[in-house]
Write a protein that holds these residues in place. Structure first.
Motif, PDB file in Angstrom:
ATOM      1  N   HIS A 186       4.762   0.196   0.366  1.00  0.00           N
ATOM      2  CA  HIS A 186       5.368  -0.567   1.465  1.00  0.00           C
ATOM      3  C   HIS A 186       4.474  -1.732   1.855  1.00  0.00           C
ATOM      4  O   HIS A 186       3.264  -1.707   1.590  1.00  0.00           O
ATOM      5  CB  HIS A 186       5.602   0.330   2.689  1.00  0.00           C
ATOM      6  N   GLN A 227       0.834  -1.203   0.000  1.00  0.00           N
ATOM      7  CA  GLN A 227       0.000   0.000   0.000  1.00  0.00           C
ATOM      8  C   GLN A 227       0.863   1.244   0.000  1.00  0.00           C
ATOM      9  O   GLN A 227       2.074   1.171   0.227  1.00  0.00           O
ATOM     10  CB  GLN A 227      -0.896   0.002   1.241  1.00  0.00           C
ATOM     11  N   HIS A 231       0.349   5.610   1.247  1.00  0.00           N
ATOM     12  CA  HIS A 231      -0.551   6.572   1.879  1.00  0.00           C
ATOM     13  C   HIS A 231      -0.332   7.929   1.228  1.00  0.00           C
ATOM     14  O   HIS A 231       0.806   8.378   1.111  1.00  0.00           O
ATOM     15  CB  HIS A 231      -0.272   6.648   3.381  1.00  0.00           C
ATOM     16  N   LYS A 261      -1.260  10.032   6.238  1.00  0.00           N
ATOM     17  CA  LYS A 261      -1.133   8.938   7.200  1.00  0.00           C
ATOM     18  C   LYS A 261       0.321   8.461   7.260  1.00  0.00           C
ATOM     19  O   LYS A 261       0.638   7.339   6.849  1.00  0.00           O
ATOM     20  CB  LYS A 261      -2.063   7.783   6.797  1.00  0.00           C
ATOM     21  N   GLU A 303       3.530   6.844   8.900  1.00  0.00           N
ATOM     22  CA  GLU A 303       3.608   5.799   9.919  1.00  0.00           C
ATOM     23  C   GLU A 303       5.052   5.375  10.160  1.00  0.00           C
ATOM     24  O   GLU A 303       5.916   5.562   9.310  1.00  0.00           O
ATOM     25  CB  GLU A 303       2.727   4.599   9.567  1.00  0.00           C
TER      26      GLU A 303
END
Ligand SMILES: [Zn+2]
Length: 401
Positions: free
Chosen positions: A263, A95, A97, A120, A122
């Motif tokens: 990632h 995915q 973000h 988002k 992370e």
């Protein structure tokens, strides 16, 4: 109201989680929080994540008042971050973000898929050996991998293949110039758009897999392709480690996922901290919706070698501070008592080892493995060690970075 309150998180049983029979960290932590709440232990088949924060899909509960943390906080002092522990046995979906600008645009045009207008970012910190994929490989690494799996040319087409080779030859594989970025972008977009046409990708993938199976000396990359193929046989993500960096982190090492960077976490148990947002653009290794056009148009194609960060040593703590305002994470292992000054942020505290007493001006509470606390902004805490204690604290980025 007391400044420090005991907290119980929410557990998620996603299919990639570790089975209950392996007694995963997420189960042990969650059951410890259930015990602190006088609840029976949980009884799930899989344990993937425990969430500590105010996310609506997994709200945390203040144990002593039996109310949600969300209802206790006002909208203006709600937590901008979510702290998680993950127990990973099977690769998560690949995915990316979106950055803030793209997130706002996607939310406006397709709010049912892109639920919030926020970015988002992370961060993951390994608690056990941890494997992940992060970002596109450098040109030389990508090019040499493609020589090992030349069947991919049948998916991307000979023009794309030739373009990439010319970039490599013109730059001696060193430089990620504009032409290379365009060339990698075209290559990947062709790969993603052609993969599912008339089963083209899966038949090429089958050829690669049977060739690997007949090899006597398999590389670690071969092994990873076999592993992904056994987990998601038809999926375009099986071949993704050929394009994406694969990292193996030791306990204490961390990685930061910048926006628009593909990632996937592969295996291990980790601390994860993120901005409280839901925006995910899925890319592969998933049965869920893949927005190929948005994905291919938004990724950062500039290859790099990801850094394994070890954080910065502080007083009684190690600080992992990303380049975003939303959060930072601090880990501590203490053998003697230590006082932590107040920070300008509400804090989520999670004990990962041993036991201690947390003392503040106005009270104290005993904490053992798995138990969690919500600590009000601006609270000085003294940690009195009972047996060597390890814990993690998440907070807003208070370093101004
Ligand atoms: Zn992610």
């Amino acid at each position: 109201m007391t400044r420090v309150q005991r907290l119980r998180g929410s557990v998620q049983d996603y299919a990639w989680g570790k089975p209950s029979s392996s007694n995963p960290l997420v189960k042990r932590i969650y059951d410890s929080q259930c015990e602190a709440s006088s609840l029976p232990p949980s009884n799930l088949e899989k344990y993937a994540e425990i969430w500590l924060g105010t996310h609506p899909n997994g709200p945390s509960t203040l144990i002593d008042s039996n109310t949600t943390l969300k209802s206790y906080l006002t909208p203006s002092n709600d937590l901008p971050y979510l702290l998680k522990i993950l127990s990973i046995s099977k690769v998560l979906s690949i995915q990316s973000h979106p950055d803030s600008a793209l997130a706002a645009q996607l939310h406006a045009s397709n709010p049912s898929v892109y639920k919030t207008p926020c970015h988002k970012p992370e961060m993951a910190i390994a608690l056990t050996p941890f494997s992940a994929m992060l970002g596109f490989r450098t040109l030389s690494s990508l090019y040499s991998n493609l020589q090992l799996y030349p069947e991919i040319k049948d998916i991307v087409g000979s023009k794309s293949w030739k373009d990439l080779r010319e970039c490599y030859e013109n730059t001696a594989g060193m430089d990620f110039d504009t032409r290379t970025i365009v060339s990698v972008s075209n290559f990947f977009t062709n790969y993603m758009s052609n993969y599912d046409k008339d089963s083209l990708g899966s038949s090429v993938c089958s050829k690669i897999i049977s060739r690997i199976n007949s090899k006597i000396d398999k590389t670690s990359l071969d092994d990873l392709l076999l592993k992904f193929h056994s987990q998601f046989p038809e999926d375009c993500g099986v071949l993704s480690p050929i394009f994406l960096n694969v990292l193996n982190l030791k306990p204490g090492e961390s990685l930061y996922v910048p926006p628009n960077t593909p990632h996937a976490y592969i295996s291990g148990e980790i601390i994860e901290c993120m901005a409280r947002s839901d925006n995910v653009i899925r890319c592969g290794l998933t049965g869920k919706f893949k927005d190929v056009e948005v994905l291919c148009g938004s990724l950062d194609y500039e290859g790099f070698e990801p850094r394994r960060e070890r954080g910065v040593e502080g007083e009684g703590e190690r600080i992992y501070r990303p380049a975003v305002q939303d959060f930072e994470v601090r880990t501590s292992t203490l053998t003697s008592d230590h006082t932590f000054p107040s920070v300008p942020s509400p804090v989520i505290f999670l004990c990962l080892e041993g036991s201690c007493k947390v003392v503040w001006d106005g009270g104290e509470v005993g904490v053992k493995f798995g138990e969690s606390l919500f600590i009000e902004e601006g609270t000085v805490i003294e940690v009195k060690v009972e047996e060597e204690v390890g814990f993690v604290r998440a907070m807003r980025n208070v370093g101004g970075g």
